[in-house]
Design a protein around this motif. Structure first.
Motif, short mmCIF file in Angstrom:
data_model
loop_
_atom_site.label_atom_id
_atom_site.label_comp_id
_atom_site.label_asym_id
_atom_site.label_seq_id
_atom_site.Cartn_x
_atom_site.Cartn_y
_atom_site.Cartn_z
N VAL A 1 2.22 16.28 81.27
CA VAL A 1 2.33 17.68 80.88
C VAL A 1 2.37 17.76 79.36
CG1 VAL A 1 3.83 19.71 80.93
CG2 VAL A 1 3.55 18.33 83.00
N LEU B 1 -3.44 11.42 87.63
CA LEU B 1 -2.12 11.77 87.10
C LEU B 1 -2.22 11.97 85.60
CD1 LEU B 1 -0.81 8.94 89.22
CD2 LEU B 1 0.25 11.18 89.42
N VAL C 1 3.35 -1.38 85.84
CA VAL C 1 2.81 -2.15 86.98
C VAL C 1 1.51 -1.50 87.42
CG1 VAL C 1 3.18 -2.97 89.33
CG2 VAL C 1 5.13 -2.81 87.77
N ALA D 1 1.93 1.27 92.20
CA ALA D 1 1.92 1.14 90.75
C ALA D 1 3.15 1.82 90.17
CB ALA D 1 0.66 1.79 90.18
N VAL D 2 3.49 1.46 88.95
CA VAL D 2 4.61 2.09 88.27
C VAL D 2 4.12 2.68 86.96
CG1 VAL D 2 6.88 1.76 87.23
CG2 VAL D 2 6.26 0.49 89.29
N LEU D 3 4.40 3.97 86.77
CA LEU D 3 4.07 4.63 85.51
C LEU D 3 5.34 4.76 84.66
CD1 LEU D 3 1.85 7.60 86.77
CD2 LEU D 3 1.20 5.24 86.25
N ALA D 4 5.17 4.74 83.37
CA ALA D 4 6.31 4.85 82.45
C ALA D 4 6.98 6.21 82.61
CB ALA D 4 5.81 4.66 81.02
N PRO D 5 8.26 6.29 82.19
CA PRO D 5 8.97 7.57 82.24
C PRO D 5 8.19 8.67 81.52
CG PRO D 5 10.48 5.81 81.70
CD PRO D 5 9.10 5.21 81.69
N SER D 6 8.33 9.90 81.99
CA SER D 6 7.63 11.02 81.36
C SER D 6 8.66 12.02 80.85
CB SER D 6 6.71 11.70 82.37
OG SER D 6 7.47 12.30 83.41
N ARG D 7 8.43 12.51 79.62
CA ARG D 7 9.41 13.40 79.01
C ARG D 7 9.20 14.84 79.47
NH1 ARG D 7 8.87 14.58 72.79
NH2 ARG D 7 7.29 15.89 73.79
N ASP D 8 7.93 15.22 79.62
CA ASP D 8 7.64 16.63 79.90
C ASP D 8 7.17 16.87 81.33
OD1 ASP D 8 8.11 17.72 77.19
OD2 ASP D 8 6.46 16.38 76.67
N GLY D 9 7.19 15.83 82.14
CA GLY D 9 6.75 15.99 83.52
C GLY D 9 5.34 15.47 83.71
N LEU D 10 5.00 15.32 84.97
CA LEU D 10 3.73 14.71 85.33
C LEU D 10 2.88 15.70 86.12
CD1 LEU D 10 3.32 11.52 84.82
CD2 LEU D 10 2.94 11.53 87.29
#
Lengths: 307, 307
Positions: A137, A134, A21, A28-37
């Protein structure tokens, strides 16, 4: 009117397939993050970080994003998104706002940054731009300020000083270089030079609980630092400019000696890298003397003063 | 000086165990997110959103975070972190900055928000505060503006109008209520009322590609809207205030009829909820007439004007 401006903006950034989004909702919406943001924010103000009477709106806009990308670079993070808050002067605000965005769009595109939201305001005050960037990581983890250890070498990218002559607008944030180095070598700590080499190096050393000795003869003094010293002829040397001007947006790195050697002898560096000293057990900032001893070096640079 | 201020701030927020890297580095690091991250930004300016000559710095600071949390509420997201950028007037800036933070800390604590970074500046201009808030997407997904469908009911939380009498500072963002509803019922769309019920409802309808018919007799008019109408005696009715004042920071929701019925008859609502109309195929904003027909309702509310 803000409505028209938002329409223009939404149209301009309409291909936001990179985020779930983007602009146009409450957030807004950001996709999931595996290693952090990684998240960082920087605010630029008319009369402090630029002069809207002289400086082109596009350069101002570019800078507002670039300084944030420099912070992501200092964490070796991969840029992903940004939100832009604007306080625009009522008169001429529409054109100014468009210019700012036109200036930051190419940089955003170059670094894979999606503009996912913002807040556009008008008022009777001067232009203020606040950007929050943003990033992801790196899978090797973030590069922190606090990891330097005694005997680590102090490495610095690029050339320093005299950025006020134009480089503070047009610098390239060292995002690619930071990731390139972080992926290939062991880096203990990093910081970007926003307020001045000596001040930012002192901050890195303090955050790491150690000190730093600088070999002033090794500091890469930029041609602009020399130019500024001769233009002004006020007794401030080119080296002083390199040590204290700030807004170089180069990286200072703490690197263990064997890794530093590998970096410095690498045939394919993406940017010139110079060794300018080493970190020490003894806290504080020092300059190396000819006999191998050292004496205090006063950190100089830009600090906001509050009464 | 900024250095002292940052020290004070780092000390004040030192227990940041909720995030991998908080204040003090070039950027903050948030933990990995499974369902994605929500990001929103809002900037408040002296003379527009508050008056620093009259309003207590703590109320100003609280508001600067609260308006952002309201945007997270409108997405039914769980607040997690925020970054704060300040442009402080040089004179008195230190006390003002501390007051702002002292005002937002309790709200941050109440809603589980970690202050992970910021940018503190001084200048000769008026106070500007720019906050970016970050939240976790709910496992049921985000609540968007664009999901309303014809025949959905229009529900609104709380009471509207007259927020200028004080509620625009002291409102509680509907974060808990949004999550409570999102977890228990099917909500199609949501928006928070920042600029005025009629304007924000029109935005939600437009984003959803439908229209909205409002039964004006059902709009929950706050006591402050009545108070403002009689104080000013300028012909603007209490209902007008409820429709157009803005800064209510209540939620407008689009809910399918059967779910709306369940909500409205629920014995344990965390906030009063009122049905004020329904969404329609026909685009635009309308008011319901006694005979069941409708006529246009002009969206009124706060918009920034740019020349």
């Amino acid at each position: 009117m803000e409505r028209d401006f938002i329409r223009w903006l939404s149209h301009r950034v309409r291909s936001q397939t990179s985020v779930p989004v983007g602009i146009g909702d409450d957030a807004a919406v950001l996709a999931p993050s595996r290693d952090g943001l990684v998240v960082t924010t920087d605010m630029l103000m008319d009369g402090v970080d630029f002069d809207s009477r002289k400086d082109d709106a596009r350069r101002i806009g570019r800078k507002s994003l670039a300084v944030n990308l420099s912070d992501l670079a200092a964490m070796a993070a991969r840029p992903e998104a940004a939100v832009i808050a604007l306080a625009l002067p009522r008169s001429g605000g529409r054109a100014l706002g468009e210019g700012i965005y036109e200036g930051l769009f190419p940089l955003a595109s170059e670094f894979g940054v999606t503009i996912v939201g913002g807040d556009t305001n008008s008022w009777d005050g001067p232009l203020v731009i606040s950007v929050t960037a943003l990033g992801r990581v790196h899978s090797r983890g973030p590069l922190l300020r606090s990891g330097a250890r005694p005997d680590d070498e102090i490495l610095v990218t690029g050339m320093l000083g005299g950025s006020i002559l134009g480089r503070h607008f047009d610098f390239t944030p060292r995002v690619r270089e930071a990731i390139w180095l972080h992926e290939r070598f062991t880096l203990h700590a990093g910081i970007d030079i926003s307020d001045g080499l000596s001040l930012d190096l002192a901050r890195l050393a303090e955050a790491s609980g150690c000190g730093a000795v600088v070999d002033l003869a090794q500091v890469p003094v930029s041609p602009q630092a020399h130019e500024l010293a001769s233009l002004r002829a006020d007794g401030v040397s080119a080296l002083d400019h390199a040590l204290g001007d700030g807004e170089d947006f180069e990286l200072v790195l703490a690197v263990p000696p064997d890794e530093a050697h590998k970096i410095l002898t690498s045939p394919s560096l993406p940017v010139p890298i110079t060794r300018i000293g080493r970190f020490t057990h003894e806290s504080g900032l020092w300059k190396l003397l000819d006999d191998g001893s050292h004496e205090p070096l006063t950190p100089v640079g830009f600090e906001h003063r509050l009464a």
